[in-house]
Design a protein around this motif. Structure first.
Motif, mmCIF file in Angstrom:
data_model
loop_
_atom_site.group_PDB
_atom_site.id
_atom_site.type_symbol
_atom_site.label_atom_id
_atom_site.label_comp_id
_atom_site.label_asym_id
_atom_site.label_seq_id
_atom_site.Cartn_x
_atom_site.Cartn_y
_atom_site.Cartn_z
ATOM 1 N N GLY A 118 0.782 -1.227 0.000
ATOM 2 C CA GLY A 118 0.000 0.000 0.000
ATOM 3 C C GLY A 118 0.812 1.274 0.000
ATOM 4 N N GLY A 119 2.124 1.146 0.038
ATOM 5 C CA GLY A 119 2.975 2.323 0.048
ATOM 6 C C GLY A 119 4.425 1.928 0.192
ATOM 7 N N ARG A 120 5.266 2.922 0.148
ATOM 8 C CA ARG A 120 6.709 2.669 0.142
ATOM 9 C C ARG A 120 7.236 2.214 1.494
ATOM 10 N NH1 ARG A 120 10.822 6.951 -2.645
ATOM 11 N NH2 ARG A 120 12.759 5.741 -2.468
ATOM 12 N N ASP A 121 6.688 2.755 2.584
ATOM 13 C CA ASP A 121 7.188 2.456 3.922
ATOM 14 C C ASP A 121 6.036 2.539 4.906
ATOM 15 O OD1 ASP A 121 8.359 2.388 6.431
ATOM 16 O OD2 ASP A 121 10.106 3.555 5.845
ATOM 17 N N TYR A 122 5.597 1.382 5.406
ATOM 18 C CA TYR A 122 4.469 1.347 6.322
ATOM 19 C C TYR A 122 4.782 2.105 7.604
ATOM 20 C CZ TYR A 122 0.760 -0.575 9.276
ATOM 21 O OH TYR A 122 -0.308 -0.714 10.116
ATOM 22 N N GLY A 123 6.052 2.074 8.026
ATOM 23 C CA GLY A 123 6.433 2.771 9.241
ATOM 24 C C GLY A 123 6.217 4.269 9.148
ATOM 25 N N GLU A 124 6.371 4.822 7.958
ATOM 26 C CA GLU A 124 6.186 6.258 7.761
ATOM 27 C C GLU A 124 4.746 6.622 7.424
ATOM 28 O OE1 GLU A 124 8.888 7.823 4.920
ATOM 29 O OE2 GLU A 124 10.680 7.328 6.083
ATOM 30 N N SER A 125 4.052 5.729 6.732
ATOM 31 C CA SER A 125 2.674 6.035 6.324
ATOM 32 C C SER A 125 1.864 4.753 6.255
ATOM 33 C CB SER A 125 2.663 6.726 4.952
ATOM 34 O OG SER A 125 1.348 6.816 4.451
ATOM 35 N N GLN A 126 0.808 4.678 7.076
ATOM 36 C CA GLN A 126 -0.080 3.513 7.063
ATOM 37 C C GLN A 126 -1.237 3.666 6.066
ATOM 38 O OE1 GLN A 126 0.654 4.987 10.485
ATOM 39 N NE2 GLN A 126 2.528 3.889 9.931
ATOM 40 N N PHE A 127 -1.227 4.751 5.317
ATOM 41 C CA PHE A 127 -2.257 5.001 4.302
ATOM 42 C C PHE A 127 -2.119 3.965 3.195
ATOM 43 C CE2 PHE A 127 -3.552 7.467 0.411
ATOM 44 C CZ PHE A 127 -4.903 7.548 0.716
ATOM 45 N N ASN A 128 -3.157 3.153 3.007
ATOM 46 C CA ASN A 128 -3.108 2.071 2.024
ATOM 47 C C ASN A 128 -3.585 2.582 0.669
ATOM 48 O OD1 ASN A 128 -3.236 -0.269 0.498
ATOM 49 N ND2 ASN A 128 -4.211 -1.470 2.106
ATOM 50 N N ARG A 129 -2.637 2.873 -0.191
ATOM 51 C CA ARG A 129 -2.961 3.466 -1.496
ATOM 52 C C ARG A 129 -3.657 2.485 -2.436
ATOM 53 N NH1 ARG A 129 1.162 5.020 1.134
ATOM 54 N NH2 ARG A 129 1.619 7.236 1.412
ATOM 55 N N VAL A 130 -3.562 1.199 -2.167
ATOM 56 C CA VAL A 130 -4.284 0.219 -2.983
ATOM 57 C C VAL A 130 -5.787 0.410 -2.834
ATOM 58 C CG1 VAL A 130 -4.829 -2.240 -3.223
ATOM 59 C CG2 VAL A 130 -2.450 -1.500 -2.994
ATOM 60 N N ILE A 131 -6.230 0.700 -1.613
ATOM 61 C CA ILE A 131 -7.661 0.759 -1.302
ATOM 62 C C ILE A 131 -8.165 2.195 -1.210
ATOM 63 C CG2 ILE A 131 -9.427 0.023 0.345
ATOM 64 C CD1 ILE A 131 -7.965 -2.289 -0.976
ATOM 65 N N GLU A 132 -7.371 3.054 -0.580
ATOM 66 C CA GLU A 132 -7.873 4.366 -0.169
ATOM 67 C C GLU A 132 -7.532 5.510 -1.114
ATOM 68 O OE1 GLU A 132 -7.570 4.625 4.434
ATOM 69 O OE2 GLU A 132 -5.919 3.328 3.799
ATOM 70 N N SER A 133 -6.553 5.329 -1.962
ATOM 71 C CA SER A 133 -6.135 6.414 -2.854
ATOM 72 C C SER A 133 -6.928 6.371 -4.153
ATOM 73 C CB SER A 133 -4.637 6.281 -3.159
ATOM 74 O OG SER A 133 -4.209 7.290 -4.029
ATOM 75 N N ARG A 134 -7.444 7.506 -4.567
ATOM 76 C CA ARG A 134 -8.180 7.590 -5.832
ATOM 77 C C ARG A 134 -7.376 8.473 -6.785
ATOM 78 N NH1 ARG A 134 -13.410 5.709 -5.048
ATOM 79 N NH2 ARG A 134 -14.018 6.561 -7.062
ATOM 80 N N ARG A 135 -6.933 7.876 -7.894
ATOM 81 C CA ARG A 135 -6.116 8.603 -8.869
ATOM 82 C C ARG A 135 -6.631 8.337 -10.270
ATOM 83 N NH1 ARG A 135 -1.648 10.697 -5.757
ATOM 84 N NH2 ARG A 135 -1.132 11.742 -7.710
ATOM 85 N N GLN A 136 -6.372 9.279 -11.173
ATOM 86 C CA GLN A 136 -6.826 9.113 -12.556
ATOM 87 C C GLN A 136 -6.036 7.995 -13.240
ATOM 88 O OE1 GLN A 136 -6.848 12.826 -14.707
ATOM 89 N NE2 GLN A 136 -8.453 13.701 -13.415
ATOM 90 N N PRO A 137 -6.740 7.024 -13.837
ATOM 91 C CA PRO A 137 -6.063 5.844 -14.377
ATOM 92 C C PRO A 137 -5.479 6.010 -15.769
ATOM 93 C CG PRO A 137 -8.421 5.580 -14.603
ATOM 94 C CD PRO A 137 -8.207 6.877 -13.869
ATOM 95 N N GLY A 138 -5.696 7.155 -16.401
ATOM 96 C CA GLY A 138 -5.124 7.370 -17.722
ATOM 97 C C GLY A 138 -5.593 6.319 -18.714
ATOM 98 N N SER A 139 -4.667 5.852 -19.550
ATOM 99 C CA SER A 139 -5.026 4.955 -20.656
ATOM 100 C C SER A 139 -5.365 3.538 -20.224
ATOM 101 C CB SER A 139 -3.889 4.911 -21.676
ATOM 102 O OG SER A 139 -3.720 6.178 -22.285
ATOM 103 N N THR A 140 -5.217 3.208 -18.932
ATOM 104 C CA THR A 140 -5.664 1.881 -18.511
ATOM 105 C C THR A 140 -7.179 1.746 -18.616
ATOM 106 O OG1 THR A 140 -5.742 2.591 -16.187
ATOM 107 C CG2 THR A 140 -3.715 1.499 -16.941
ATOM 108 N N PHE A 141 -7.874 2.860 -18.855
ATOM 109 C CA PHE A 141 -9.318 2.803 -19.068
ATOM 110 C C PHE A 141 -9.663 2.379 -20.500
ATOM 111 C CE2 PHE A 141 -13.613 4.318 -19.796
ATOM 112 C CZ PHE A 141 -14.253 4.168 -18.565
#
Length: 775
Positions: free
Chosen positions: A458-481
């Protein structure tokens, strides 16, 4: 005149006499404690002890495990990754034939892999611990599996799940309860020899041991013996604080004497062996001989050698000081002391004593090699807390078996870390322009056939950030759409206004799309346009203008509805920019969409928790794979076939140049101003989605093929290195034909630019290429 030597001897004798006097002074308080115990026998102490012994003695935290790992013919087991998998489970390589559980040997001539399996219980599998022999082919792949004892051939077996986390209270501890009958006799004798040799003679407090301990401690100049009985130690651990005071010691003694009158010696001993503190696993305390045996030696207590039994008993005094992982030389010295006591007390004979003295410690691999999946464990905890009260999860000792693959998770963690470090070193100006942010990434991998989550970062370093970008982050997917656009255009359901074929020509020039009083005019990468191209070329080279033109013909509403049906957010609005990834989504949702295409049109519900069992191995809950048909299998294959071309000739071809050879399909994605880099791709058995970017949206200056695809490639190449290549199944209703790329007709001998194309039955070209052959 007294000589220095005599003076020293005289001083020591004086100290001993003084010590004996002190020990005599302790007798009245202890007699008082005895009287106090008698007076309170039916009062507070007895009530407290009865409640503890007869009621709930401990909270048993739930443990979270990875999935069991199947081994079968065709799997490569001679690789480094397979050996790493074994090391994480506590297996050790040996030179001779494996003689004990947890050992393995690989020989080259003949090519044989022998493994003595650990025993374990899984809800649908009980492994008793067998010696197996795998015959290998020239590529170190399993050709045949037989049981070493009788030569009986089997067709698969499982490696045990590995623990990846738990659900604890604020003071995490782990323990597995054993009955006294389950504890090896040698271990009981070793504990008694070193901790309380008069256990079956005293009545809770051993005055002789107290006096002896004081003499030894003064003579040695350090605390070498404690004098507390097992019963006193148990009372201290059960009820009292670790403070050093006379009042606490007296209360401990009083409670010990009451306990000895109220409960049998065997009951007290059983509780002691389950309660005793035996070290730390990170922030988690290890309690009881079963948990310590597994942690330090990778074996259950019944499987320990005599030397290991002595080492475990010797660690009770100072478990972190006598830790086999960190201080093996100290442990061996302490082990030898315990063996000596056992020999002196007649617990072992001279042969056993000498053999154990010369035996290796044979500790399990350091816990640093354990599986770490903090984002996934948090995700699982969140799911469980939605179904069970917190006190159940922290107290009932559930074992939670998940879908995670331990080795794939380790690979995912490594490739994310390594690649981000390299990328960040190359984009120093972008990092500075972002305000000094740390570049982040998210990776999620699933089995598209089952929905089982195999890895999650979910991120580069769990110790620094527990924010799970797999589930919680919403980003524009570009051409994968874009595959969704192509599905709407090519699919047999014909959901849109216009129906396309893979060979249909479309104009790749700047487009002006007027919609609800607005104008949208997307550009291609580097503002390059290619004129007339096929639908296949538009997706392979990720041409924005050509894709937008197809989407306008099909209709934005059908495309939006199809995206939601595949697994995207129902709140998604229908506006032109969504066809190039203008609607932000979490990576997990994108994985669901690509999972439908990878699984022949079936959506497998994402699965993290497979089974939950209680401490008696009874099933609490089990989850089966859940499927629903979303699109026809023919339509899913059409898109897979197009995306396979992306890997061979298009924006995903970097993966082939980096050595990834499995049949695969995938798509790059880049959002506006290079703020988000994506790659989503799959084989028939494994799907992975990777996102790279800054948390506070800022340009990286890199496309999906430059930032996300290398991470995806490294992960997939290593994750599938031991697995046989599997091709995508071609469903009924699909025709595969070689066609001329320029004319779209059936390829003939004279055609030089040929591509194998997939068509719905009835839509394949009927005529030969008009440019190079006759009709």
């Amino acid at each position: 005149m007294t000589t220095p030597k005599r003076r020293k001897r005289g001083r020591k004798a004086s100290l001993v006499r003084g010590l004996l006097s002190v020990s005599l002074l302790l007798v009245p308080p202890l007699l008082a404690a005895s009287a106090l115990a008698a007076w309170l026998e039916f009062g507070e102490i007895e009530r407290t002890l009865t409640e503890k012994f007869n009621g709930r003695r401990w909270d048993f935290p739930s443990k979270i495990y990875s999935d069991a790992y199947p081994v079968y013919p065709g799997l490569r087991v001679g690789s480094e990754s397979f050996r790493r998998r074994l090391a994480r489970l506590g297996y050790r390589a040996v030179r001779a034939e494996p003689a004990r559980r947890g050992e393995y040997r690989l020989t080259r001539e003949p090519a044989v892999f022998e493994i003595y399996l650990n025993s374990f219980e899984y809800p649908s599998t009980r492994e008793r611990g067998r010696l197996l022999r795998m015959e290998l082919d020239g590529l170190a792949r399993v050709a045949r599996i037989v049981e070493a004892g009788d030569g009986h051939e089997i067709y698969h077996f499982f490696l045990e799940p590995g623990q990846i986390g738990g659900v604890h209270t604020d003071e995490p501890e782990e323990r597995r309860e054993m009955t006294l009958d389950e504890v090896p006799v040698a271990l009981v004798r070793a504990v008694l020899a070193v901790e309380d040799k008069r256990f079956f003679e005293h009545e809770g407090v051993d005055l002789r041991a107290l006096a002896r301990a004081m003499v030894v401690n003064v003579r040695s100049g350090e605390v070498r013996q404690g004098g507390s009985t097992l019963t006193q130690q148990l009372m201290k651990n059960f009820f009292l604080t670790p403070e050093r005071s006379m009042s606490r010691k007296l209360r401990e003694a009083a409670m010990a004497m009451v306990a000895e009158r109220r409960f049998s010696k065997l009951e007290i001993l059983e509780n002691y062996l389950n309660e005793i503190y035996l070290g730390q696993k990170g922030s988690t305390a290890i309690h009881g001989v079963w948990e310590a045996s597994r942690f330090y030696f990778g074996r259950e207590p019944t499987e320990l050698s005599l030397g290991q039994v002595a080492a475990l008993a010797g660690a009770i005094r100072a478990p972190n000081y006598y830790c086999p992982h960190r201080h093996p030389e100290r442990v061996i010295g302490r082990r030898d002391l315990v063996l000596g006591l056992m020999y002196e007390q007649g617990d072992i004979d001279v042969g056993e004593y000498e053999t154990a003295l010369n035996s290796p410690l044979d500790a399990a691999p350091s816990p640093q090699q354990a599986i770490e999946a903090p984002y996934f464990v948090d995700f699982v905890r969140g799911e469980l807390l939605g179904r069970y009260p917190s006190e159940v999860l922290t107290g009932e000792g559930y074992r939670i078996f998940t879908s995670l693959d331990g080795e794939m998770q380790a690979i995912a963690e490594e490739v994310v870390s390594e690649n981000l470090a390299e990328i960040e070193a190359d984009i120093g100006e972008a990092v500075e322009a972002s305000g000094g942010q740390t570049l982040q990434a998210a990776l999620v991998a699933l089995n598209p056939r089952t929905g089982e989550i195999r890895a999650m970062v979910g991120g580069r370093d769990y110790g620094e950030s527990q924010f799970n970008r797999v589930i919680e982050s919403r980003r524009q997917p570009g051409s994968t759409f874009k595959p969704i656009v192509m599905l709407a255009a090519l699919g047999s359901e014909q959901v849109g206004n216009v129906h396309y074929l893979p060979t249909t020509k479309v104009i790749d020039e700047r487009i002006v799309w007027k919609y609800e009083g607005k104008v949208w005019s997307p550009s291609n990468y580097e503002d390059r346009f290619y004129g007339e191209v096929t639908v296949r070329e538009a997706i392979e080279h990720s041409l924005n203008s050509a894709t937008a033109r197809i989407a306008r013909d099909v209709g934005i509403r059908p495309i939006r509805d199809l995206a939601v049906r595949l697994g995207m957010d129902e709140k998604m609005l229908a506006f032109p920019a969504i066809v190039l990834g203008g609607w932000a989504v979490p990576p997990f949702d994108l994985a669901k969409v690509f999972g439908v295409m990878a699984n022949g049109g079936l959506a497998a519900s994402p699965l993290s928790v497979k089974k939950v069992v209680d401490r008696k191995n009874a099933m609490v809950e089990g989850h089966r794979v859940e499927m629903k048909k979303v699109i026809p299998s023919t339509d899913a294959y059409l898109i897979t076939h197009l995306l396979a071309g992306v890997m061979e000739r298009g924006t995903g071809a970097v993966a082939r140049r980096k050595g990834f050879k499995h049949p695969a399909a995938g798509k790059t994605g880049t959002s506006n101003d290079y703020k988000d880099a994506w790659f989503a791709g799959y084989t028939p058995d494994l799907l992975a989605v990777v996102w790279v970017g800054f948390d506070r949206s800022a340009s990286m200056g890199l496309a999906g093929s430059e930032a996300a695809l290398p991470i995806w490639t490294d992960f997939m190449r290593r994750a599938l290195a031991d697995h046989p290549h599997t091709s995508f199944d071609v469903p009924e209703g699909i025709v595969l034909l070689d066609v001329d790329k320029n004319s779209g007709g059936r390829a003939v001998v004279g055609c030089s630019d040929v591509v194998r194309e997939a068509f719905l039955v009835g839509e394949e070209p009927r005529t030969n290429c008009p440019l190079h052959g006759a009709f």
